[in-house]
Design a protein around this motif. Structure first.
Motif, PDB file in Angstrom:
ATOM      1  N   PRO A  14       0.807  -1.153  -0.139  1.00  0.00           N
ATOM      2  CA  PRO A  14      -0.200   0.469  -0.088  1.00  0.00           C
ATOM      3  C   PRO A  14       1.085   1.565   0.588  1.00  0.00           C
ATOM      4  N   ILE A  15       0.142   2.062  -0.427  1.00  0.00           N
ATOM      5  CA  ILE A  15       0.899   3.998  -0.380  1.00  0.00           C
ATOM      6  C   ILE A  15       0.184   4.453   0.443  1.00  0.00           C
ATOM      7  N   GLY A  16      -0.680   4.150   1.019  1.00  0.00           N
ATOM      8  CA  GLY A  16      -0.654   4.498   2.609  1.00  0.00           C
ATOM      9  C   GLY A  16      -1.903   3.772   3.477  1.00  0.00           C
TER      10      GLY A  16
ATOM     11  N   ASP B 234       9.367   0.085   0.062  1.00  0.00           N
ATOM     12  CA  ASP B 234       8.609   1.067   1.254  1.00  0.00           C
ATOM     13  C   ASP B 234       7.093   1.140   1.834  1.00  0.00           C
ATOM     14  N   ALA B 235       6.603   1.182   0.087  1.00  0.00           N
ATOM     15  CA  ALA B 235       5.604   1.118  -0.435  1.00  0.00           C
ATOM     16  C   ALA B 235       5.306   1.933  -1.207  1.00  0.00           C
ATOM     17  N   GLY B 236       3.784   0.991  -2.221  1.00  0.00           N
ATOM     18  CA  GLY B 236       4.464   1.112  -3.986  1.00  0.00           C
ATOM     19  C   GLY B 236       4.557  -0.010  -3.933  1.00  0.00           C
ATOM     20  N   THR B 237       4.365   0.266  -5.617  1.00  0.00           N
ATOM     21  CA  THR B 237       4.997  -0.986  -6.800  1.00  0.00           C
ATOM     22  C   THR B 237       7.038  -0.965  -6.479  1.00  0.00           C
ATOM     23  N   PRO B 238       7.403  -2.492  -6.026  1.00  0.00           N
ATOM     24  CA  PRO B 238       8.681  -2.405  -6.104  1.00  0.00           C
ATOM     25  C   PRO B 238       9.423  -1.811  -6.923  1.00  0.00           C
ATOM     26  N   LEU B 239      10.783  -1.685  -7.681  1.00  0.00           N
ATOM     27  CA  LEU B 239      11.785  -1.321  -8.993  1.00  0.00           C
ATOM     28  C   LEU B 239      10.923   0.830  -9.026  1.00  0.00           C
ATOM     29  N   ILE B 240       9.956   0.868  -8.860  1.00  0.00           N
ATOM     30  CA  ILE B 240       8.765   2.489  -9.403  1.00  0.00           C
ATOM     31  C   ILE B 240      10.371   3.125  -8.286  1.00  0.00           C
ATOM     32  N   SER B 241      10.915   4.185  -8.681  1.00  0.00           N
ATOM     33  CA  SER B 241      11.803   5.279  -8.316  1.00  0.00           C
ATOM     34  C   SER B 241      12.214   4.254  -7.330  1.00  0.00           C
ATOM     35  N   ASP B 242      12.136   2.832  -7.630  1.00  0.00           N
ATOM     36  CA  ASP B 242      12.865   2.231  -5.453  1.00  0.00           C
ATOM     37  C   ASP B 242      13.881   1.425  -6.187  1.00  0.00           C
ATOM     38  N   PRO B 243      14.676   0.801  -5.413  1.00  0.00           N
ATOM     39  CA  PRO B 243      15.588  -0.778  -5.889  1.00  0.00           C
ATOM     40  C   PRO B 243      14.825  -2.277  -6.313  1.00  0.00           C
TER      41      PRO B 243
ATOM     42  N   PRO C 277      -0.382  -0.962  -5.416  1.00  0.00           N
ATOM     43  CA  PRO C 277      -0.973   0.434  -5.503  1.00  0.00           C
ATOM     44  C   PRO C 277       0.063   1.254  -6.138  1.00  0.00           C
ATOM     45  N   SER C 278       0.365   2.037  -7.316  1.00  0.00           N
ATOM     46  CA  SER C 278       1.529   2.213  -7.751  1.00  0.00           C
ATOM     47  C   SER C 278       1.582   3.999  -7.406  1.00  0.00           C
ATOM     48  N   ALA C 279       2.168   5.605  -6.936  1.00  0.00           N
ATOM     49  CA  ALA C 279       2.005   6.528  -6.689  1.00  0.00           C
ATOM     50  C   ALA C 279       1.562   7.083  -8.378  1.00  0.00           C
ATOM     51  N   PRO C 280       2.984   7.356  -8.875  1.00  0.00           N
ATOM     52  CA  PRO C 280       3.044   7.526  -9.866  1.00  0.00           C
ATOM     53  C   PRO C 280       1.224   7.135 -11.422  1.00  0.00           C
TER      54      PRO C 280
ATOM     55  N   GLY D 210      10.018   9.823 -12.452  1.00  0.00           N
ATOM     56  CA  GLY D 210      10.502   9.916 -11.257  1.00  0.00           C
ATOM     57  C   GLY D 210      11.228  10.950 -10.205  1.00  0.00           C
ATOM     58  N   PHE D 211      12.011  11.748  -9.827  1.00  0.00           N
ATOM     59  CA  PHE D 211      12.442  12.408  -8.777  1.00  0.00           C
ATOM     60  C   PHE D 211      13.389  13.299  -9.991  1.00  0.00           C
ATOM     61  N   LEU D 212      12.851  14.508  -9.783  1.00  0.00           N
ATOM     62  CA  LEU D 212      13.471  15.579 -10.652  1.00  0.00           C
ATOM     63  C   LEU D 212      15.390  16.189  -9.949  1.00  0.00           C
TER      64      LEU D 212
ATOM     65  N   GLU E 171      -1.129  12.641  -0.488  1.00  0.00           N
ATOM     66  CA  GLU E 171      -1.376  11.993   0.112  1.00  0.00           C
ATOM     67  C   GLU E 171      -2.740  11.025  -0.513  1.00  0.00           C
ATOM     68  N   LEU E 172      -2.491  10.114  -1.488  1.00  0.00           N
ATOM     69  CA  LEU E 172      -3.459   9.563  -2.500  1.00  0.00           C
ATOM     70  C   LEU E 172      -3.640   8.568  -1.363  1.00  0.00           C
ATOM     71  N   THR E 173      -4.815   7.770  -1.576  1.00  0.00           N
ATOM     72  CA  THR E 173      -5.680   5.930  -0.965  1.00  0.00           C
ATOM     73  C   THR E 173      -5.271   7.313   1.133  1.00  0.00           C
TER      74      THR E 173
ATOM     75  N   GLY F 241       2.368  16.327   3.340  1.00  0.00           N
ATOM     76  CA  GLY F 241       2.793  15.089   2.876  1.00  0.00           C
ATOM     77  C   GLY F 241       3.263  14.903   1.611  1.00  0.00           C
ATOM     78  N   GLU F 242       2.689  13.694   0.572  1.00  0.00           N
ATOM     79  CA  GLU F 242       3.492  13.083  -0.154  1.00  0.00           C
ATOM     80  C   GLU F 242       3.180  13.589  -1.905  1.00  0.00           C
ATOM     81  N   ILE F 243       3.492  13.968  -3.041  1.00  0.00           N
ATOM     82  CA  ILE F 243       3.238  14.585  -3.885  1.00  0.00           C
ATOM     83  C   ILE F 243       3.648  14.173  -5.096  1.00  0.00           C
ATOM     84  N   VAL F 244       2.492  13.582  -6.059  1.00  0.00           N
ATOM     85  CA  VAL F 244       2.969  13.516  -7.452  1.00  0.00           C
ATOM     86  C   VAL F 244       2.461  14.612  -7.805  1.00  0.00           C
TER      87      VAL F 244
HETATM   88  N1  SAM Z   1       7.546   3.079  -5.875  1.00  0.00           N
HETATM   89  C1  SAM Z   1       6.610   3.991  -4.923  1.00  0.00           C
HETATM   90  C2  SAM Z   1       5.019   3.675  -5.735  1.00  0.00           C
HETATM   91  O1  SAM Z   1       5.585   2.743  -6.837  1.00  0.00           O
HETATM   92  O2  SAM Z   1       4.185   4.472  -5.319  1.00  0.00           O
HETATM   93  C3  SAM Z   1       6.926   5.147  -5.417  1.00  0.00           C
HETATM   94  C4  SAM Z   1       8.528   4.993  -4.553  1.00  0.00           C
HETATM   95  S1  SAM Z   1       9.558   6.920  -4.602  1.00  0.00           S
HETATM   96  C5  SAM Z   1      10.849   6.606  -3.541  1.00  0.00           C
HETATM   97  C6  SAM Z   1       8.360   8.040  -3.727  1.00  0.00           C
HETATM   98  C7  SAM Z   1       7.443   8.553  -3.832  1.00  0.00           C
HETATM   99  O3  SAM Z   1       6.012   8.571  -4.495  1.00  0.00           O
HETATM  100  C8  SAM Z   1       7.487  10.101  -2.567  1.00  0.00           C
HETATM  101  O4  SAM Z   1       8.380  11.609  -2.406  1.00  0.00           O
HETATM  102  C9  SAM Z   1       5.738  10.782  -3.531  1.00  0.00           C
HETATM  103  O5  SAM Z   1       6.652  12.009  -4.679  1.00  0.00           O
HETATM  104  C10 SAM Z   1       5.590   9.398  -3.967  1.00  0.00           C
HETATM  105  N2  SAM Z   1       3.856   9.214  -3.286  1.00  0.00           N
HETATM  106  C11 SAM Z   1       4.419   7.951  -2.831  1.00  0.00           C
HETATM  107  N3  SAM Z   1       3.134   7.200  -1.578  1.00  0.00           N
HETATM  108  C12 SAM Z   1       2.250   8.250  -2.263  1.00  0.00           C
HETATM  109  C13 SAM Z   1       0.629   8.976  -1.412  1.00  0.00           C
HETATM  110  N4  SAM Z   1       0.313   7.879  -1.244  1.00  0.00           N
HETATM  111  N5  SAM Z   1       0.232  10.201  -2.547  1.00  0.00           N
HETATM  112  C14 SAM Z   1       1.203  10.767  -2.754  1.00  0.00           C
HETATM  113  N6  SAM Z   1       2.189  10.627  -3.482  1.00  0.00           N
HETATM  114  C15 SAM Z   1       2.753   9.572  -2.952  1.00  0.00           C
END
Ligand code: SAM
Length: 303
Positions: free
Chosen positions: A28-30, A100-109, A130-133, A151-153, A204-206, A232-235
């Motif tokens: 989960p991303i949240g 830590d959250a979301g889909t591994p490998l997407i901006s993650d190792p 889940p994947s935030a992007p 990813g991150f600029l 703050e998705l989800t 919070g977390e931002i896309v």
């Molecule tokens: N692998 C993850 C994914 O699939 O969602 C992304 C990992 S990346 C290191 C972490 C970034 O994802 C955060 O800094 C933020 O920009 C975005 N992110 C993660 N969770 C989020 C959420 N709940 N709402 C908005 N952005 C989120």
């Protein structure tokens, strides 16, 4: 409590396979409710779980009532850990990789681990979730048929602008991560390099305070400059380039019809007015007429 380690007992593969398997498990991303039942089953069946930060993964496992050996796999130890994980897979272990959250490998190792496992003929599977992007993109209201995830600029403005210049001409929506303290500076650079395109800030998705703010880059910049950085977390999602060539050539209708395919009337009018330099009121009036004509004859647009 299970401690992260790389030397725990090498149990037999629970899957019954002779060779091991690497499973890429989205978490989960949240909202913890977003873990899929299949992902939970996979974590339960795995021999060990490779994770970025054991403190975060332990919280998820406690929620699921799972105890497993954790193997640390993050940017700073991946080169050292990768051969050890591969060796475990070769011995027949079933390893789940989570971030830590979301889909591994997407901006993650993880991609080098997948590459190496595949190169050695080891089984790799994925447990999608889940994947935030992707969530930000589908909520943005911007075109989803072609998109580029950045990813991150860069943290510094000059480097960030040159990264954006490389992609400015692409006819694709752009998805990027940004931190709250840098949001205003990043929106300023996006506006300066890409023009006043339609965009969205998803945060703050989800989670409880999930929010998607849609508007032109200038509107978003004005909003966050005044309101201050959100929590919070931002896309950020930015729409593709406007058909500026048509607008410059005075072909207002063509520019508006393309913009209307992706945006509401007000946003389309603002975007085309910004790109063409024509007065907003005139462009808005024409956008309304075109929209009404489209509604009377839906085949006119190219949605
Ligand atoms: N692998 C993850 C994914 O699939 O969602 C992304 C990992 S990346 C290191 C972490 C970034 O994802 C955060 O800094 C933020 O920009 C975005 N992110 C993660 N969770 C989020 C959420 N709940 N709402 C908005 N952005 C989120």
């Amino acid at each position: 409590m299970t401690k992260p380690n790389d030397s725990g007992p090498s149990s037999k593969p629970t899957s019954g396979r002779e060779a091991g398997e690497l499973g890429l498990v989205a978490t989960p991303i949240g909202n913890l409710g977003d873990l899929t039942p299949r992902a939970a089953d996979y974590l339960k069946a795995a021999d060990s779980i490779a994770c970025e930060d054991s403190r975060i993964t332990i919280r998820l496992l406690q929620h699921l009532g799972i105890k497993k050996p954790l193997l640390s796999y993050h940017d700073h130890n991946a080169d050292e850990m990768r051969p050890r994980l591969i060796e475990r897979l070769r011995r027949g272990e079933k390893i789940a990789l989570v971030s830590d959250a979301g889909t591994p490998l997407i901006s993650d190792p993880g991609f080098k681990l997948v590459r190496e496992a595949a190169a050695q003929g080891l089984a790799v599977t994925a447990l999608p979730g889940p994947s935030a992007p992707i969530m930000a993109l589908i909520l943005s209201g911007l075109p989803t048929d072609r998109f580029l995830f950045l990813g991150f600029l860069a943290a510094k403005s000059a480097a960030r602008r040159s990264e954006l210049e490389e992609v400015a001409a692409l006819r694709a929506s752009l998805i990027l991560f940004e931190t709250a303290p840098r949001l205003v500076a990043a929106l300023g650079d996006l506006r300066a390099v890409l023009g006043d395109r339609p965009a969205a800030v998803a945060r703050e998705l989800t989670k409880m305070f999930e929010e998607v703010r849609r508007g032109s880059l200038q509107e978003l910049l004005d909003h966050y400059t005044e309101a201050g950085p959100p929590k919070g977390e931002i896309v950020i999602v930015v729409g593709p380039p406007l058909p500026a060539a048509e607008a410059d050539a005075g072909d207002l209708d063509a520019a508006l019809l393309k913009a209307l395919a992706a945006m509401r009337v007000k946003e389309a009018a603002e975007a085309v007015a910004a790109a063409s330099g024509l007065p907003k009121r005139q462009v808005y009036q024409r956008a309304l007429e075109l929209k009404q004509a489209q509604e009377r004859d839906p085949e006119r647009g190219d949605d």
